[in-house]
Design an enzyme around this catalytic site. Structure first.
Site, PDB file in Angstrom:
ATOM      1  N   ARG A  44       0.835  -1.217   0.000  1.00 54.89           N
ATOM      2  CA  ARG A  44       0.000   0.000   0.000  1.00 54.89           C
ATOM      3  C   ARG A  44       0.868   1.266   0.000  1.00 54.89           C
ATOM      4  O   ARG A  44       0.563   2.251   0.679  1.00 54.89           O
ATOM      5  CB  ARG A  44      -0.917   0.043   1.216  1.00 54.89           C
ATOM      6  CG  ARG A  44      -2.040  -0.922   1.170  1.00 54.89           C
ATOM      7  CD  ARG A  44      -2.970  -0.616  -0.012  1.00 54.89           C
ATOM      8  NE  ARG A  44      -4.201  -1.345   0.110  1.00 54.89           N
ATOM      9  CZ  ARG A  44      -4.320  -2.638  -0.193  1.00 54.89           C
ATOM     10  NH1 ARG A  44      -3.298  -3.295  -0.682  1.00 54.89           N
ATOM     11  NH2 ARG A  44      -5.472  -3.240  -0.043  1.00 54.89           N
ATOM     12  N   SER A  58     -10.575   0.006   3.595  1.00 55.96           N
ATOM     13  CA  SER A  58      -9.737  -0.208   4.784  1.00 55.96           C
ATOM     14  C   SER A  58      -9.252   1.138   5.309  1.00 55.96           C
ATOM     15  O   SER A  58      -8.654   1.905   4.565  1.00 55.96           O
ATOM     16  CB  SER A  58      -8.501  -1.035   4.451  1.00 55.96           C
ATOM     17  OG  SER A  58      -8.849  -2.246   3.858  1.00 55.96           O
ATOM     18  N   GLU A  68      -4.385   3.905   6.339  1.00 56.86           N
ATOM     19  CA  GLU A  68      -4.274   3.591   4.916  1.00 56.86           C
ATOM     20  C   GLU A  68      -4.847   4.760   4.121  1.00 56.86           C
ATOM     21  O   GLU A  68      -4.410   5.081   3.023  1.00 56.86           O
ATOM     22  CB  GLU A  68      -5.044   2.301   4.613  1.00 56.86           C
ATOM     23  CG  GLU A  68      -4.536   1.587   3.385  1.00 56.86           C
ATOM     24  CD  GLU A  68      -5.546   1.466   2.292  1.00 56.86           C
ATOM     25  OE1 GLU A  68      -5.137   1.287   1.141  1.00 56.86           O
ATOM     26  OE2 GLU A  68      -6.759   1.588   2.573  1.00 56.86           O
TER      27      GLU A  68
END
Ligand code: EPU
Length: 335
Positions: free
Chosen positions: A163, A235, A331
């Site tokens: 990520r 998320s 995130e």
């Protein structure tokens, strides 16, 4: 041409459904319009949004928000095995995946239904069900904000991680991605069904890219809220990466902790499991909730304020630190 708008609400432009304002705003339908607009006026702060599906606004934005809405999918090279496709950054990611499935091009089927636009995909190296965009990424074109010149980035220059990419770290806010070039496979495809229950869901069905995408869509729709109905950003936290010795200690108290190997000496554990273990699944306060079907997703229960979402996120982070000695990272981009 592009019109600058002032002092407008960002409510239609973020999937969390947060009602804040931005001082300036432009809607860009063509890459050269972006260049012309930025040559006209300079701004100290610039933020690019596509679908606004990975951003949480906690206050009014004191700068220019650029909505990238440039379209086009172009095959730039192909042979019997592969096809190289250049996609403009304002294309919707899932619509692009559907285009690949229709043309029987493999490589992105596991990434079906990820919200957002193509230009955002390399920034956080989107990933799901065992595949990341870096696996098919060839290059991206960008506009450098300081020089207003175009620069191409190859995979090494992007420094992709979990990520993560150079656009989220060292070069954050310095470049605007205008197109992405990917290498996809023609039939027969090399598919990846090793993640979680994907293989089980596919049981009895052929492992075609279309069936894989269908299963991914089924799993995602059952666990993750549709941002058109419930405001959210997928998320909210990254899954923490810990050392093997930290895992050993954790197992002493929590025998059942799920974990996945991340690298030679690092382990990834699901933040969702930690948050659920702490009793937050389904919890809500100040119109902000932890989704009942997936504890990694924070949701807007109606007119939530960005700062209240952040308050709950911070409450969860500090509890996780207290009980698990693990520091959760966002995130989502929080402004
Ligand atoms: N789990 C719980 N409680 C929950 C949900 C999950 O305990 O409420 C545990 C279970 O043990 C489960 C494990 O967490 O097996 C993993 O759950 P899941 O397969 O849903 O994946 P995740 O690690 O929570 C990551 C990505 C998702 C991506 C899925 C599937 C991150 C931060 N998130 O979630 O990406 O769809 O894997 O590959 O890496 C996103 O980035 O917005 C996103 C949704």
């Amino acid at each position: 041409m592009v019109n600058f708008k002032n002092n407008i609400s960002l409510l239609p432009y973020n999937t969390f459904g947060i009602n804040v304002k931005t001082s300036s705003f432009i809607h860009v339908r063509k890459t050269d319009h972006l260049l012309n607009a930025l040559k006209k006026k300079s701004f100290e702060k610039i933020l690019v949004i596509g679908q606004g599906s990975n951003v949480l606004f906690t206050k009014d934005y004191p700068g220019l928000i650029i909505l990238m809405d440039n379209h086009g999918i172009e095959i730039i090279k192909e042979n019997q095995k592969e096809v190289i496709v250049k996609v403009q950054s304002g294309e919707n990611w899932h619509q692009f995946v559907l285009w690949c499935l229709k043309n029987n091009y493999g490589g992105v089927e596991n990434l079906a239904l990820i919200p957002g636009k193509v230009g955002a995909a390399p920034i956080q190296n989107i990933g799901a069900y065992g595949v990341e965009i870096k696996d098919v990424f060839l290059s991206c074109n960008t506009l450098e904000l300081s020089s207003l010149t175009f620069k191409e980035f190859n995979p090494d220059e992007c420094s992709f991680g979990y990520r993560d990419s150079v656009f989220k770290s060292k070069l954050k806010g310095k470049y605007i991605i205008t197109s992405v070039t990917l290498k996809l496979q023609k039939y027969p495809h090399k598919v990846n069904v090793s993640y979680g229950n994907l293989e089980k869901i596919l049981k009895g069905k052929k492992k075609t890219i279309q069936n894989i995408a269908e299963s991914v869509i089924k799993i995602r729709s059952s666990k993750l809220p549709d941002p058109k109905i419930i405001g959210n950003c997928g998320s909210f936290f990254k899954n923490p990466i810990i050392s093997k010795s930290q895992l050993k200690d954790l197992i002493k108290t929590f025998k059942e902790v799920p974990f996945y190997s991340h690298s030679k000496d690092k382990i990834k554990i699901p933040a969702a499991w930690i948050i659920e273990k702490l009793g937050y699944k389904g919890y809500n306060e100040n119109k902000v909730g932890v989704y009942k079907n997936h504890s990694l997703v924070l949701i807007n229960l109606g007119n939530a304020r960005g700062k209240d979402v952040k308050l709950l996120a911070e409450k969860i982070r500090s509890k996780v630190l207290d009980v698990f000695s693990i520091s959760l990272e966002y995130e989502v981009n929080v402004w």
